[in-house]
Design a protein around this motif. Structure first.
Motif, mmCIF file in Angstrom:
data_model
loop_
_atom_site.group_PDB
_atom_site.id
_atom_site.type_symbol
_atom_site.label_atom_id
_atom_site.label_comp_id
_atom_site.label_asym_id
_atom_site.label_seq_id
_atom_site.Cartn_x
_atom_site.Cartn_y
_atom_site.Cartn_z
ATOM 1 N N GLN A 1 -2.107 -15.131 -99.800
ATOM 2 C CA GLN A 1 -0.657 -15.018 -99.626
ATOM 3 C C GLN A 1 0.013 -14.672 -100.944
ATOM 4 O O GLN A 1 0.891 -13.821 -100.997
ATOM 5 C CB GLN A 1 -0.099 -16.339 -99.067
ATOM 6 N N SER A 2 -0.436 -15.296 -102.028
ATOM 7 C CA SER A 2 0.109 -15.024 -103.361
ATOM 8 C C SER A 2 -0.152 -13.571 -103.755
ATOM 9 O O SER A 2 0.719 -12.900 -104.305
ATOM 10 C CB SER A 2 -0.520 -15.990 -104.365
ATOM 11 N N LEU B 1 -0.611 -11.026 -101.701
ATOM 12 C CA LEU B 1 0.256 -10.177 -100.885
ATOM 13 C C LEU B 1 1.675 -10.143 -101.445
ATOM 14 O O LEU B 1 2.313 -9.085 -101.512
ATOM 15 C CB LEU B 1 0.265 -10.662 -99.426
ATOM 16 N N GLU B 2 2.177 -11.297 -101.878
ATOM 17 C CA GLU B 2 3.524 -11.365 -102.460
ATOM 18 C C GLU B 2 3.595 -10.570 -103.766
ATOM 19 O O GLU B 2 4.565 -9.847 -104.013
ATOM 20 C CB GLU B 2 3.922 -12.824 -102.695
ATOM 21 N N GLU B 3 2.530 -10.695 -104.589
ATOM 22 C CA GLU B 3 2.497 -9.948 -105.849
ATOM 23 C C GLU B 3 2.431 -8.441 -105.593
ATOM 24 O O GLU B 3 3.098 -7.653 -106.270
ATOM 25 C CB GLU B 3 1.309 -10.399 -106.702
ATOM 26 N N SER C 1 3.539 -6.917 -102.961
ATOM 27 C CA SER C 1 4.848 -6.537 -102.444
ATOM 28 C C SER C 1 5.852 -6.403 -103.595
ATOM 29 O O SER C 1 6.616 -5.432 -103.656
ATOM 30 C CB SER C 1 5.329 -7.584 -101.432
ATOM 31 N N ALA C 2 5.823 -7.350 -104.503
ATOM 32 C CA ALA C 2 6.717 -7.305 -105.667
ATOM 33 C C ALA C 2 6.397 -6.091 -106.534
ATOM 34 O O ALA C 2 7.304 -5.409 -107.044
ATOM 35 C CB ALA C 2 6.607 -8.590 -106.478
#
Length: 124
Positions: A20-21, A23-25, A27-28
């Motif tokens: 999840q981390s 994926l967030e990175e 995306s960012a």
């Protein structure tokens, strides 16, 4: 086995959080890349507009310089015309004076010249 199950669950949760981390990175990172592309486009547009403005300023400067040159030519022509008019006026005045002098000379009665009367033969 219970502790192995717990460890497996903990590892699965940790992997899930890491995923999840990640994926967030990602995306960012994608958003940052999009912003960077927008910034690059805006900068290119800015540079293009600056170039256009500088080109206009250069063209305006050239036009102003040409206009000053034409103004100088006009001023020289005006000065030449003024000098010519003054010269013509002076010549006209001189002509009028000469014409009056000639008219005055013509209005004076003249004694007619008789070449025989002044020759030695005519005196005898």
């Amino acid at each position: 086995e219970e502790s192995m199950g717990r460890v497996r669950d903990e590892l699965r949760d940790e992997v899930s959080m890491l995923h999840q981390s990640r994926l967030e990175e990602e995306s960012a990172l994608g958003e940052a890349q999009e912003q960077m592309l927008r910034v690059k486009r805006l900068y290119l547009e800015y540079k293009q507009r600056v170039s256009e403005i500088e080109a206009r300023e250069t063209m305006c400067g050239e036009r102003e310089q040409a206009m000053r040159g034409r103004e100088e030519q006009v001023a020289r022509r005006e000065n030449t015309l003024k000098a010519r008019d003054a010269w013509i006026g002076k010549r006209e005045t001189e002509f009028r004076i000469q014409q009056r002098a000639l008219e005055n000379n013509l209005s004076v009665p003249r004694v007619s010249y008789n070449p025989q009367a002044s020759s030695p033969e005519g005196l005898s």
